[in-house]
Design a protein around this motif. Structure first.
Motif, PDB file in Angstrom:
ATOM      1  N   PHE A  18       0.820  -1.208   0.000  1.00  0.00           N
ATOM      2  CA  PHE A  18       0.000   0.000   0.000  1.00  0.00           C
ATOM      3  C   PHE A  18       0.857   1.262   0.000  1.00  0.00           C
ATOM      4  N   GLU A  19       1.983   1.202   0.690  1.00  0.00           N
ATOM      5  CA  GLU A  19       2.885   2.359   0.682  1.00  0.00           C
ATOM      6  C   GLU A  19       3.405   2.631  -0.726  1.00  0.00           C
ATOM      7  N   GLU A  20       3.739   1.582  -1.461  1.00  0.00           N
ATOM      8  CA  GLU A  20       4.217   1.747  -2.829  1.00  0.00           C
ATOM      9  C   GLU A  20       3.118   2.280  -3.740  1.00  0.00           C
ATOM     10  N   LEU A  21       1.907   1.785  -3.562  1.00  0.00           N
ATOM     11  CA  LEU A  21       0.785   2.289  -4.351  1.00  0.00           C
ATOM     12  C   LEU A  21       0.532   3.766  -4.054  1.00  0.00           C
ATOM     13  N   PHE A 162      -3.798 -10.349 -14.417  1.00  0.00           N
ATOM     14  CA  PHE A 162      -2.421 -10.115 -14.006  1.00  0.00           C
ATOM     15  C   PHE A 162      -2.178 -10.878 -12.706  1.00  0.00           C
ATOM     16  N   LYS A 163      -1.288 -11.869 -12.792  1.00  0.00           N
ATOM     17  CA  LYS A 163      -1.076 -12.785 -11.670  1.00  0.00           C
ATOM     18  C   LYS A 163       0.061 -12.313 -10.780  1.00  0.00           C
ATOM     19  N   CYS A 164      -0.118 -12.497  -9.484  1.00  0.00           N
ATOM     20  CA  CYS A 164       0.971 -12.278  -8.534  1.00  0.00           C
ATOM     21  C   CYS A 164       0.782 -13.245  -7.363  1.00  0.00           C
ATOM     22  N   ILE A 165       1.833 -13.390  -6.589  1.00  0.00           N
ATOM     23  CA  ILE A 165       1.785 -14.244  -5.407  1.00  0.00           C
ATOM     24  C   ILE A 165       1.480 -13.376  -4.191  1.00  0.00           C
ATOM     25  N   GLN A 166       0.576 -13.838  -3.346  1.00  0.00           N
ATOM     26  CA  GLN A 166       0.320 -13.133  -2.089  1.00  0.00           C
ATOM     27  C   GLN A 166       1.613 -13.091  -1.275  1.00  0.00           C
ATOM     28  N   CYS A 167       1.878 -11.953  -0.663  1.00  0.00           N
ATOM     29  CA  CYS A 167       3.112 -11.794   0.109  1.00  0.00           C
ATOM     30  C   CYS A 167       2.828 -11.608   1.596  1.00  0.00           C
ATOM     31  N   ARG A 358       7.247  -7.832  -7.197  1.00  0.00           N
ATOM     32  CA  ARG A 358       6.440  -8.473  -8.245  1.00  0.00           C
ATOM     33  C   ARG A 358       4.950  -8.230  -8.014  1.00  0.00           C
ATOM     34  N   MET A 359       4.560  -8.215  -6.740  1.00  0.00           N
ATOM     35  CA  MET A 359       3.149  -7.972  -6.437  1.00  0.00           C
ATOM     36  C   MET A 359       2.752  -6.561  -6.873  1.00  0.00           C
ATOM     37  N   PHE A 360       3.594  -5.579  -6.556  1.00  0.00           N
ATOM     38  CA  PHE A 360       3.315  -4.209  -6.994  1.00  0.00           C
ATOM     39  C   PHE A 360       3.269  -4.131  -8.518  1.00  0.00           C
ATOM     40  N   LYS A 361       4.156  -4.860  -9.189  1.00  0.00           N
ATOM     41  CA  LYS A 361       4.209  -4.833 -10.657  1.00  0.00           C
ATOM     42  C   LYS A 361       2.897  -5.317 -11.268  1.00  0.00           C
ATOM     43  N   ALA A 366      -1.888  -3.879 -14.268  1.00  0.00           N
ATOM     44  CA  ALA A 366      -3.347  -3.825 -14.370  1.00  0.00           C
ATOM     45  C   ALA A 366      -3.827  -2.383 -14.545  1.00  0.00           C
ATOM     46  N   ILE A 367      -3.254  -1.460 -13.779  1.00  0.00           N
ATOM     47  CA  ILE A 367      -3.641  -0.050 -13.881  1.00  0.00           C
ATOM     48  C   ILE A 367      -3.271   0.510 -15.249  1.00  0.00           C
TER      49      ILE A 367
END
Length: 373
Positions: A18-21, A162-167, A358-361, A366-367
């Protein structure tokens, strides 16, 4: 573009993302259950940073079959009056999607779900609507291979998923207590269950398997967590005459949580399919791999499909199968060298896949995708 991100609450494992977003986008975080846990079980929610643009719209005064009607009304009002261009949501999509379509906003669905069962006509209708939403969303962020594959099997266009792994956080760096000595468990192998105690987590199946393994080796089962299914599990322990099962209660202190992970020899999450309830991901799998522990879980846990490899760092067993769960426990407990290798492999998997970058990516992709539409 202005983004509304609707999410239940701020948890420690979401803070970094969330901080990165917040740094990258003009984003308003809208929290719908901040301060209230799932299924009546207390959770540790973080204080929201003051510098964020955020709103808490939770209101529990009017609940209809567990649904917070006033919260929904406040959410509708916020999305209609807010000058948002993109609605990104992991919750209340039945409300968010229609408003996005009515107002011409882009809609992104953040989801970990991969199983749509129904116990009633209402649930069936809601599941059909969820599938409709997934097919007509502008983009989907699918957290996990199981969720990604499930949405592809629904016929959703792969170009918008857009796939990512939960962290999860790496608690293994924290200082820990010597719980083996403190609890008087020297000389015993320790099996750890750490999660909410609700029926679909399958703790009763682990207890039944433990009753078998206890007969052949010095072993203890630590149950860390609380919930409405605890009494039934305690009664089962008494009924089976098991001696070395310890209910430790819920733990919210990070050092204590880390201490439980560190002291165990095997981590087990025996979740089951129970009607429409299941574990679409389960971050405790991430946490246990971070400590380099062998993992036993079931085929109904989403994280199993990304973080557990059979015979490499643990076993994925059929849910509700007491015998198969017992056999997996036996294989690890009877072979210390195997357990050691599996533990090292778990840490390798964690370092490779538990990647917030990778999760942020995935969010960024998607955005970008919906901005081009």
């Amino acid at each position: 573009m202005k983004i509304a991100f609707i999410h239940p609450a701020l948890m420690d494992y979401r803070l970094k993302l969330f901080e990165e977003l917040n740094k990258a986008y003009d984003i308003t975080f809208i929290f719908t259950t901040q301060g209230r846990g799932q299924a009546g079980v207390k959770e540790k929610h973080l204080e929201i940073p003051r510098e964020w643009d955020y709103k808490i719209i939770r209101n529990d005064k009017l609940m209809v079959k567990g649904r917070p009607i006033i919260t929904f009304l406040k959410l509708i009002r916020e999305l209609l009056k807010g000058k948002y261009d993109i609605i990104l949501t992991s919750t209340s999509w039945y409300i968010c999607f229609p408003i996005a379509k009515i107002t011409g906003k882009r809609f992104i669905l953040l989801t970990e779900y991969w199983y749509w069962a129904s116990n009633s006509i209402i649930e069936r209708l809601l599941n059909l609507f969820t599938i409709f939403i997934a097919k007509h969303a502008d983009a989907i962020i699918a957290t996990g291979t199981k969720s990604y594959e499930a949405h592809r099997n629904l016929g959703v266009n792969g170009e918008k998923i857009f796939k990512c792994i939960q962290c999860a956080l790496d608690y293994s760096k924290l200082p820990t207590k010597d719980l083996r000595k403190e609890l008087g468990l020297e000389g015993k192998k320790i099996i750890l269950y750490l999660s909410r105690i609700v029926a679909h987590k399958g703790l009763d199946y682990l207890i039944k398997s433990f009753a078998l393994i206890e007969k052949e080796t010095e072993v203890a089962l630590l149950i860390v967590g609380d919930g409405p299914f605890r009494r039934e599990c305690e009664n089962l322990v008494e009924k089976l005459g098991i001696k070395n099962v310890f209910f430790m209660g819920a733990v919210f202190d990070d050092v204590m949580k880390a201490s439980y992970y560190k002291v165990c020899d095997i981590f087990v999450l025996p979740a089951i399919l129970l009607g429409s309830e299941y574990d679409p991901w389960s971050l405790v799998i991430n946490e246990a791999t971070s400590f380099g522990k062998p993992i036993i879980t079931t085929d109904t846990v989403g994280a199993a499909y990304d973080l557990v490899k059979d015979s490499y760092n643990g076993y994925v067993v059929k849910n509700r199968d007491v015998q198969e769960l017992y056999e997996a426990l036996h294989k690890i407990l009877s072979n210390p060298e195997l357990a050691k290798v599996m533990g090292k492999n778990s840490r390798k998997i964690f370092e490779e896949k538990n990647d917030y970058g990778r999760m942020f990516k995935a969010f960024e992709n998607a955005i970008n995708h919906v901005q081009r539409r």
